[in-house]
Design an enzyme around this catalytic site. Structure first.
Site, PDB file in Angstrom:
ATOM      1  N   LYS A  73       0.843  -1.212   0.000  1.00 52.43           N
ATOM      2  CA  LYS A  73       0.000   0.000   0.000  1.00 52.43           C
ATOM      3  C   LYS A  73       0.870   1.251   0.000  1.00 52.43           C
ATOM      4  CE  LYS A  73      -1.407   1.962   3.944  1.00 52.43           C
ATOM      5  NZ  LYS A  73      -1.359   3.417   4.038  1.00 52.43           N
ATOM      6  N   ASN A  74       1.892   1.253   0.857  1.00 49.87           N
ATOM      7  CA  ASN A  74       2.681   2.473   0.994  1.00 49.87           C
ATOM      8  C   ASN A  74       3.543   2.766  -0.229  1.00 49.87           C
ATOM      9  OD1 ASN A  74       1.528   2.891   3.429  1.00 49.87           O
ATOM     10  ND2 ASN A  74       3.330   2.385   4.669  1.00 49.87           N
ATOM     11  N   CYS A 110      -5.052   8.483   9.289  1.00 53.03           N
ATOM     12  CA  CYS A 110      -5.077   7.827  10.597  1.00 53.03           C
ATOM     13  C   CYS A 110      -4.774   8.842  11.691  1.00 53.03           C
ATOM     14  CB  CYS A 110      -3.987   6.760  10.646  1.00 53.03           C
ATOM     15  SG  CYS A 110      -4.418   5.271   9.766  1.00 53.03           S
ATOM     16  N   ARG A 136       0.956  14.453  13.251  1.00 59.23           N
ATOM     17  CA  ARG A 136       1.325  14.230  11.857  1.00 59.23           C
ATOM     18  C   ARG A 136       1.320  15.511  11.025  1.00 59.23           C
ATOM     19  NH1 ARG A 136      -0.932   8.699   9.462  1.00 59.23           N
ATOM     20  NH2 ARG A 136       1.146   8.660   8.560  1.00 59.23           N
ATOM     21  N   ASP A 186       5.038   0.518  11.568  1.00 54.73           N
ATOM     22  CA  ASP A 186       3.787  -0.099  11.123  1.00 54.73           C
ATOM     23  C   ASP A 186       3.625  -1.539  11.617  1.00 54.73           C
ATOM     24  OD1 ASP A 186       2.924   2.178   9.912  1.00 54.73           O
ATOM     25  OD2 ASP A 186       3.542   1.615   7.896  1.00 54.73           O
ATOM     26  N   ARG A 208      -8.761   0.014   4.663  1.00 52.87           N
ATOM     27  CA  ARG A 208      -7.898   1.015   4.030  1.00 52.87           C
ATOM     28  C   ARG A 208      -6.516   0.422   3.731  1.00 52.87           C
ATOM     29  NH1 ARG A 208      -6.473   5.693   7.419  1.00 52.87           N
ATOM     30  NH2 ARG A 208      -5.193   6.024   5.618  1.00 52.87           N
TER      31      ARG A 208
HETATM   32  C1  UD1 Z   1       4.526   6.787   5.876  1.00 55.15           C
HETATM   33  C2  UD1 Z   1       3.636   5.576   5.755  1.00 55.15           C
HETATM   34  C3  UD1 Z   1       3.189   5.102   7.138  1.00 55.15           C
HETATM   35  C4  UD1 Z   1       4.398   4.864   8.025  1.00 55.15           C
HETATM   36  C5  UD1 Z   1       5.306   6.086   8.046  1.00 55.15           C
HETATM   37  C6  UD1 Z   1       6.617   5.848   8.795  1.00 55.15           C
HETATM   38  C7  UD1 Z   1       2.562   5.961   3.609  1.00 55.15           C
HETATM   39  C8  UD1 Z   1       1.315   6.238   2.867  1.00 55.15           C
HETATM   40  N1  UD1 Z   1       2.474   5.923   4.953  1.00 55.15           N
HETATM   41  O1  UD1 Z   1       3.732   7.816   6.470  1.00 55.15           O
HETATM   42  O2  UD1 Z   1       2.469   3.885   6.986  1.00 55.15           O
HETATM   43  O3  UD1 Z   1       3.960   4.602   9.343  1.00 55.15           O
HETATM   44  O4  UD1 Z   1       5.646   6.460   6.695  1.00 55.15           O
HETATM   45  O5  UD1 Z   1       7.295   4.775   8.258  1.00 55.15           O
HETATM   46  O6  UD1 Z   1       3.615   5.738   3.030  1.00 55.15           O
HETATM   47  N2  UD1 Z   1       6.615  14.441  10.352  1.00 55.15           N
HETATM   48  C9  UD1 Z   1       6.738  15.768  10.672  1.00 55.15           C
HETATM   49  N3  UD1 Z   1       6.581  16.681   9.677  1.00 55.15           N
HETATM   50  C10 UD1 Z   1       6.308  16.320   8.386  1.00 55.15           C
HETATM   51  C11 UD1 Z   1       6.194  14.958   8.080  1.00 55.15           C
HETATM   52  C12 UD1 Z   1       6.351  14.032   9.084  1.00 55.15           C
HETATM   53  O7  UD1 Z   1       6.976  16.133  11.816  1.00 55.15           O
HETATM   54  O8  UD1 Z   1       6.182  17.197   7.530  1.00 55.15           O
HETATM   55  C13 UD1 Z   1       6.759  13.445  11.420  1.00 55.15           C
HETATM   56  C14 UD1 Z   1       5.476  12.649  11.638  1.00 55.15           C
HETATM   57  O9  UD1 Z   1       4.570  13.328  12.473  1.00 55.15           O
HETATM   58  C15 UD1 Z   1       5.999  11.377  12.236  1.00 55.15           C
HETATM   59  C16 UD1 Z   1       7.359  11.195  11.548  1.00 55.15           C
HETATM   60  O10 UD1 Z   1       7.704  12.470  11.013  1.00 55.15           O
HETATM   61  O11 UD1 Z   1       6.183  11.551  13.620  1.00 55.15           O
HETATM   62  C17 UD1 Z   1       7.358  10.178  10.432  1.00 55.15           C
HETATM   63  O12 UD1 Z   1       6.368  10.529   9.469  1.00 55.15           O
HETATM   64  P1  UD1 Z   1       6.530  10.186   7.935  1.00 55.15           P
HETATM   65  O13 UD1 Z   1       7.766   9.371   7.738  1.00 55.15           O
HETATM   66  O14 UD1 Z   1       6.378  11.428   7.144  1.00 55.15           O
HETATM   67  O15 UD1 Z   1       5.273   9.252   7.685  1.00 55.15           O
HETATM   68  P2  UD1 Z   1       4.260   9.315   6.467  1.00 55.15           P
HETATM   69  O16 UD1 Z   1       4.987   9.596   5.206  1.00 55.15           O
HETATM   70  O17 UD1 Z   1       3.102  10.146   6.833  1.00 55.15           O
END
Ligand code: UD1
Length: 444
Positions: free
Chosen positions: A24-25, A120, A125, A310, A403
């Site tokens: 999915k990711n 989620c 986030r 995850d 999802r």
């Molecule tokens: C993706 C995955 C999710 C997985 C996560 C971490 C998808 C669709 N989802 O989510 O399943 O759990 O990677 O492996 O690929 N953060 C910030 N600012 C930002 C972006 C992120 O502070 O602009 C923080 C987030 O709050 C979190 C951490 O960074 O604490 C990791 O988030 P991130 O790696 O961005 O996860 P996603 O890309 O949302």
């Protein structure tokens, strides 16, 4: 559909072989990346989860022609007719991954309009790393209410240093950089297997991208990218769920397609619990023979190649019935322990030390009850706990399960799990007996 429940009864040891679907990711971001091209691309090994269906609708709303062939698990997307850069607000609210169209839309049209994303509820986030670094690259962003209007006419190059290796920010910045003049370097980039699959796709499109140790991605902008064909990487998280379902029930499973090369730390933890884990040639394929006396292990999540966040909730479920004490630390998200309360309702002994740390003491027996899934991976944890709990577990919040997984309950059922997706949310003991028959171990 939000009005469904998963009924899970105590199940025999799972036995058999299972096929995996695409990750999915990986597929969500790869679907978004197709906006960078004009023409027909074909993606295979595409799971038909509800997040995938949402991105299909999102692309259609922008003007793309999208067709999914369920028998082949193939998705054909013609991006030539895309003529809009404004993403429907409802779409953004439904799924956080919608933010991933921002980079591709900016690359193609020089503008993008999106709403602040949903998804989620696992922590605040924020998307500051995406936005701050877009601005660094020359993008102007105007925020009004919950709408973000972004535009770019001239790119500034381009050393982007991420405070944290965010998966989404790395992907978004990289996609924009593929068409920005000059070289962009993303320092402290995320290098999750799904990010690497995206890099494969972008390279097939004609992008110039290099990964430099320890964690830098260098992108040299090109004028144009072309459509591609690509088979999505197999889902390490679905593999993890199936392995844990087998481990927790004391069974045996073969996953010929499991991307073991992307699962090292997790597989090692399973071994430390006492399970027999064998990896196939070229690090693909996993066989697990479960021990009947699993030992508790401690673990701490982190960016790849560390223990994946995850799989934190699913692995916690396994610790709830292991022998001994496990210390679990979540370092990626600041609020990803919502499954703890539900596991406690089932009789698990989990002590919360603080928002990101728990201590689990294994118990002899969990007990089926009504539980609510709060996010995708929490739903997996509750499914696993339900497989060994005495009686029946009734899970609501099933849209999260749908999802993230493409009918995984059916695969579990083929392996021997007593699982049923049913319409409605209120069930009596009588109903549960009707669903599973009188032989099942329903004792409420
Ligand atoms: C993706 C995955 C999710 C997985 C996560 C971490 C998808 C669709 N989802 O989510 O399943 O759990 O990677 O492996 O690929 N953060 C910030 N600012 C930002 C972006 C992120 O502070 O602009 C923080 C987030 O709050 C979190 C951490 O960074 O604490 C990791 O988030 P991130 O790696 O961005 O996860 P996603 O890309 O949302």
């Amino acid at each position: 559909m939000h009005n469904q429940s998963l009924l899970i009864a105590q199940s025999p040891p799972l036995e058999g072989t299972a096929e995996l679907t695409g990750a999915k990711n990986a597929v969500l971001v790869i679907m978004a990346s197709l906006i960078l091209t004009k023409g027909k691309s074909i993606l295979s090994n595409v799971p038909f989860s509800s997040d995938v269906r949402n991105v299909m609708t999102l692309l259609q709303n922008l003007g793309a022609e999208v067709k999914y062939a369920p028998d082949l698990q193939t998705l054909c997307v013609d991006t030539s007719p895309i003529n809009d850069w404004r993403v429907n607000h409802e779409m953004m609210k439904r799924m956080r991954a919608s933010i991933l169209v921002m980079g591709p839309l900016l690359a193609r049209f020089g503008q993008a309009e999106i709403a602040l994303p949903g998804g989620c509820v696992i922590g605040s986030r924020p998307i500051d790393l995406h936005l701050r670094n877009f601005v660094k690259m020359g993008v102007r962003i105007i925020e009004s209410g919950d709408t973000l209007s972004a535009s770019v006419t001239r790119f500034n190059a381009k050393k982007i240093i991420l405070d944290y290796p965010s998966v989404g920010a790395t992907e978004n910045i990289m996609m924009l950089a593929t068409c920005a003049p000059g070289t962009t370097k993303i320092i402290n980039a995320a290098l999750e297997p799904e990010v690497l699959d995206l890099i494969k796709v972008l390279k097939k499109m004609g992008a110039h991208i290099q990964v430099v140790a320890p964690a830098t991605i260098e992108i040299e902008g090109v004028k144009e990218l072309k459509p591609i064909e690509h088979a999505i990487i197999n889902d390490r998280l679905e593999a993890g769920a199936l392995l844990l379902a087998t481990a927790i029930t004391g069974g045996n499973i073969v996953l010929p397609q499991a991307p073991a090369f992307a699962m090292d730390v997790f597989l090692q933890k399973l071994q430390q619990m006492g399970h027999k884990v064998e990896v196939g040639d070229n690090d693909v394929g996993v066989t697990l023979r479960a021990t009947k006396d699993p030992k508790a292990v401690s673990f701490k999540t982190g960016p790849h190649p560390q223990f994946p966040t995850d799989l934190q909730a699913p692995m916690m479920a396994a610790q709830c019935v292991a022998d001994g004490t496990s210390v679990i630390e979540e370092t990626v998200f600041e609020n990803r322990l919502m499954h703890v309360r539900e596991l406690q309702k089932m009789g698990a002994e989990v002590k919360v030390i603080h928002d990101q740390k728990v201590v689990v003491t294994g118990v002899e027996q969990l007990y089926g009850t009504s539980v609510i899934a709060s996010d995708i991976r929490a739903s997996c944890a509750l499914m696993l706990a339900g497989l060994v709990a005495q009686g029946t577990t009734i899970m609501t919040g099933v849209h999260h399960w749908q999802r993230g997984y493409d009918a995984l309950e059916k695969k579990l059922k083929i392996l021997g799990a007593q699982v049923k997706m049913v319409d409605g949310q209120n069930f009596s003991v009588q109903d549960k007996r009707l669903f599973f028959g009188y032989e099942s171990s329903v004792k409420d």
